[in-house]
Design a protein around this motif. Structure first.
Motif, PDB file in Angstrom:
ATOM      1  N   ASP A   1       0.705  -0.734   0.599  1.00  0.00           N
ATOM      2  CA  ASP A   1       0.007  -0.327  -0.295  1.00  0.00           C
ATOM      3  C   ASP A   1       0.875   1.615  -0.273  1.00  0.00           C
ATOM      4  O   ASP A   1       0.395   2.469  -0.414  1.00  0.00           O
ATOM      5  CB  ASP A   1      -0.959  -0.386   1.554  1.00  0.00           C
ATOM      6  CG  ASP A   1      -2.026  -1.215   1.369  1.00  0.00           C
ATOM      7  OD1 ASP A   1      -2.042  -1.367   0.380  1.00  0.00           O
ATOM      8  OD2 ASP A   1      -2.357  -1.329   1.990  1.00  0.00           O
TER       9      ASP A   1
ATOM     10  N   ILE B   1       2.178   1.532  -3.906  1.00  0.00           N
ATOM     11  CA  ILE B   1       1.095   2.090  -4.494  1.00  0.00           C
ATOM     12  C   ILE B   1       1.046   3.348  -4.271  1.00  0.00           C
ATOM     13  O   ILE B   1       0.497   4.727  -5.248  1.00  0.00           O
ATOM     14  CB  ILE B   1       0.068   1.578  -5.041  1.00  0.00           C
ATOM     15  CG1 ILE B   1       0.041  -0.244  -4.633  1.00  0.00           C
ATOM     16  CG2 ILE B   1      -0.988   2.110  -5.046  1.00  0.00           C
ATOM     17  CD1 ILE B   1      -0.768  -0.815  -4.935  1.00  0.00           C
TER      18      ILE B   1
ATOM     19  N   PHE C   1       1.347   6.575  -6.430  1.00  0.00           N
ATOM     20  CA  PHE C   1       0.157   7.974  -7.566  1.00  0.00           C
ATOM     21  C   PHE C   1       0.863   9.023  -6.970  1.00  0.00           C
ATOM     22  O   PHE C   1       0.510  10.052  -8.032  1.00  0.00           O
ATOM     23  CB  PHE C   1      -1.266   6.952  -5.671  1.00  0.00           C
ATOM     24  CG  PHE C   1      -1.620   5.993  -6.967  1.00  0.00           C
ATOM     25  CD1 PHE C   1      -1.538   5.224  -8.381  1.00  0.00           C
ATOM     26  CD2 PHE C   1      -2.806   5.599  -5.770  1.00  0.00           C
ATOM     27  CE1 PHE C   1      -2.559   4.296  -8.307  1.00  0.00           C
ATOM     28  CE2 PHE C   1      -3.563   4.619  -6.465  1.00  0.00           C
ATOM     29  CZ  PHE C   1      -2.615   3.420  -7.810  1.00  0.00           C
TER      30      PHE C   1
ATOM     31  N   HIS D   1      -7.639   9.267  -6.104  1.00  0.00           N
ATOM     32  CA  HIS D   1      -6.704   7.668  -5.911  1.00  0.00           C
ATOM     33  C   HIS D   1      -5.176   8.537  -4.186  1.00  0.00           C
ATOM     34  O   HIS D   1      -5.058   7.264  -4.142  1.00  0.00           O
ATOM     35  CB  HIS D   1      -6.587   7.601  -6.864  1.00  0.00           C
ATOM     36  CG  HIS D   1      -7.337   7.126  -7.792  1.00  0.00           C
ATOM     37  ND1 HIS D   1      -8.689   6.657  -8.400  1.00  0.00           N
ATOM     38  CD2 HIS D   1      -7.574   5.736  -7.651  1.00  0.00           C
ATOM     39  CE1 HIS D   1      -9.446   6.214  -8.921  1.00  0.00           C
ATOM     40  NE2 HIS D   1      -8.589   5.117  -8.477  1.00  0.00           N
TER      41      HIS D   1
ATOM     42  N   ALA E   1      -5.566   6.436  -1.143  1.00  0.00           N
ATOM     43  CA  ALA E   1      -4.091   5.444  -0.965  1.00  0.00           C
ATOM     44  C   ALA E   1      -3.440   5.553  -0.166  1.00  0.00           C
ATOM     45  O   ALA E   1      -2.875   4.300   0.844  1.00  0.00           O
ATOM     46  CB  ALA E   1      -3.337   5.691  -2.034  1.00  0.00           C
TER      47      ALA E   1
ATOM     48  N   SER F   1      -8.077  -4.964  -6.746  1.00  0.00           N
ATOM     49  CA  SER F   1      -7.571  -3.870  -6.691  1.00  0.00           C
ATOM     50  C   SER F   1      -6.629  -3.391  -7.421  1.00  0.00           C
ATOM     51  O   SER F   1      -6.066  -2.677  -7.905  1.00  0.00           O
ATOM     52  CB  SER F   1      -7.598  -3.712  -5.374  1.00  0.00           C
ATOM     53  OG  SER F   1      -6.398  -4.620  -4.871  1.00  0.00           O
TER      54      SER F   1
ATOM     55  N   ASN G   1      -5.700  -0.340  -9.900  1.00  0.00           N
ATOM     56  CA  ASN G   1      -4.807   1.113  -9.574  1.00  0.00           C
ATOM     57  C   ASN G   1      -3.916   0.661 -10.672  1.00  0.00           C
ATOM     58  O   ASN G   1      -3.127   1.280 -10.998  1.00  0.00           O
ATOM     59  CB  ASN G   1      -3.420  -0.477  -8.195  1.00  0.00           C
ATOM     60  CG  ASN G   1      -4.579   0.222  -6.941  1.00  0.00           C
ATOM     61  OD1 ASN G   1      -5.472   1.278  -7.182  1.00  0.00           O
ATOM     62  ND2 ASN G   1      -4.116  -0.914  -6.183  1.00  0.00           N
TER      63      ASN G   1
END
Length: 289
Positions: free
Chosen positions: A5, A8, A12, A65, A69, A265, A269
């Motif tokens: 996480d 990611i 992002f 997003h 995230a 997910s 993503n």
């Protein structure tokens, strides 16, 4: 937060921040040129619309997003979800059409055949201006249906009829409707991409024929290779090829998401990263060339 996480979230945040900074720099650059009274090329006018559309895409897709995230899921109400998703679709549609018009206009501009294309070259800016403004209007109208089925929280709705998209939900239709959406929603994008490929292919042919002719000219006071038109053509071909690459993958991912009841997910993503790639990369391609 787990390690995946965090990775990611950083991806992002980096992609969104870099893209917004790049587009903001170009907008500032064009504003300064405008206030200084500089006369811009018509391709720059189309690029300004492309930059605005890309900024709208990044703000409406990248920021929510990125926030989700980092663990904040329920930060939008129903109006926020509808507005964010609607403006994202508008920005995405104008980004596609502006890139297409940029390619078509440059094809008309560099075409060496004066007899059949002379009148079109003169009138093409008028036509393109109308098409660009019409693309904004049509994008606002065509995408009106998307916010209707978007909601922030399940509330009293049947949870089995909702499709989860990270921080918002959409109403789940029957299977036949989902298949029709998966087939027909990418059609406008596919048509614009087809036109881009045709015009870009024609530009490549023009440049190749010019290169072949230049082989037989040993001395010349002027070379098309050093002209602003040639440099603009190379830049637009690079933009179009980058655009087609990312948005072809995006269309395939969108079809997969529209057919899935509760999208994984990982797919969501991946779709975000691909959707945000061209708006983030585009300003740096323009700055570089």
């Amino acid at each position: 937060m787990e390690a995946s996480d965090i990775v990611i979230s950083v991806i992002f945040l980096s992609q969104t921040a870099v893209g917004i900074l790049g587009n903001s720099f170009l907008l500032y650059h064009y504003l300064m040129l405008y206030f200084e009274g500089c006369k811009l090329k018509f391709t720059d006018w189309i690029l300004q619309h492309l930059i605005v559309a890309n900024s709208l895409t990044l703000l409406c897709k990248g920021v929510p997003h990125t926030v989700s995230a980092f663990g904040l899921k329920d930060f939008l109400n129903d109006i926020g979800c509808k507005l964010i998703f609607y403006l994202y679709r508008v920005g995405r549609g104008v980004s596609i059409s502006s890139t297409c018009f940029l390619s078509v206009f440059q094809t008309i501009t560099i075409n060496p055949k004066p007899s059949r294309w002379a009148q079109l070259k003169v009138k093409s800016p008028i036509y393109i201006v109308s098409c660009v403004f019409m693309s904004w209007v049509l994008s606002f109208i065509v995408n009106l249906a998307f916010p209707i089925y978007m909601t922030a929280r399940p509330n009293n709705r049947n949870i089995t009829r909702l499709r989860v998209y990270v921080y918002c939900y959409t109403v789940h239709h029957d299977k036949a409707t989902d298949i029709l959406n998966a087939i027909f929603l990418p059609v406008p994008d596919a048509l614009f991409i087809l036109v881009m490929l045709c015009s870009s292919g024609y530009m490549v042919c023009i440049l190749y024929r010019h290169k072949q002719r230049m082989k037989h000219i040993h001395r010349s006071n002027f070379s098309f290779r050093s002209s602003p038109e040639f440099r603009a053509t190379k830049t637009i071909l690079l933009l179009v090829s980058t655009f087609v690459f990312f948005y072809t993958i995006s269309c395939l991912l969108q079809i997969n998401l529209s057919l899935a009841h509760n999208p994984n997910s990982l797919w969501v993503n991946m779709a975000f990263v691909v959707d945000a790639s061209f708006p983030a990369v585009c300003p740096f391609l323009v700055i570089r060339h």
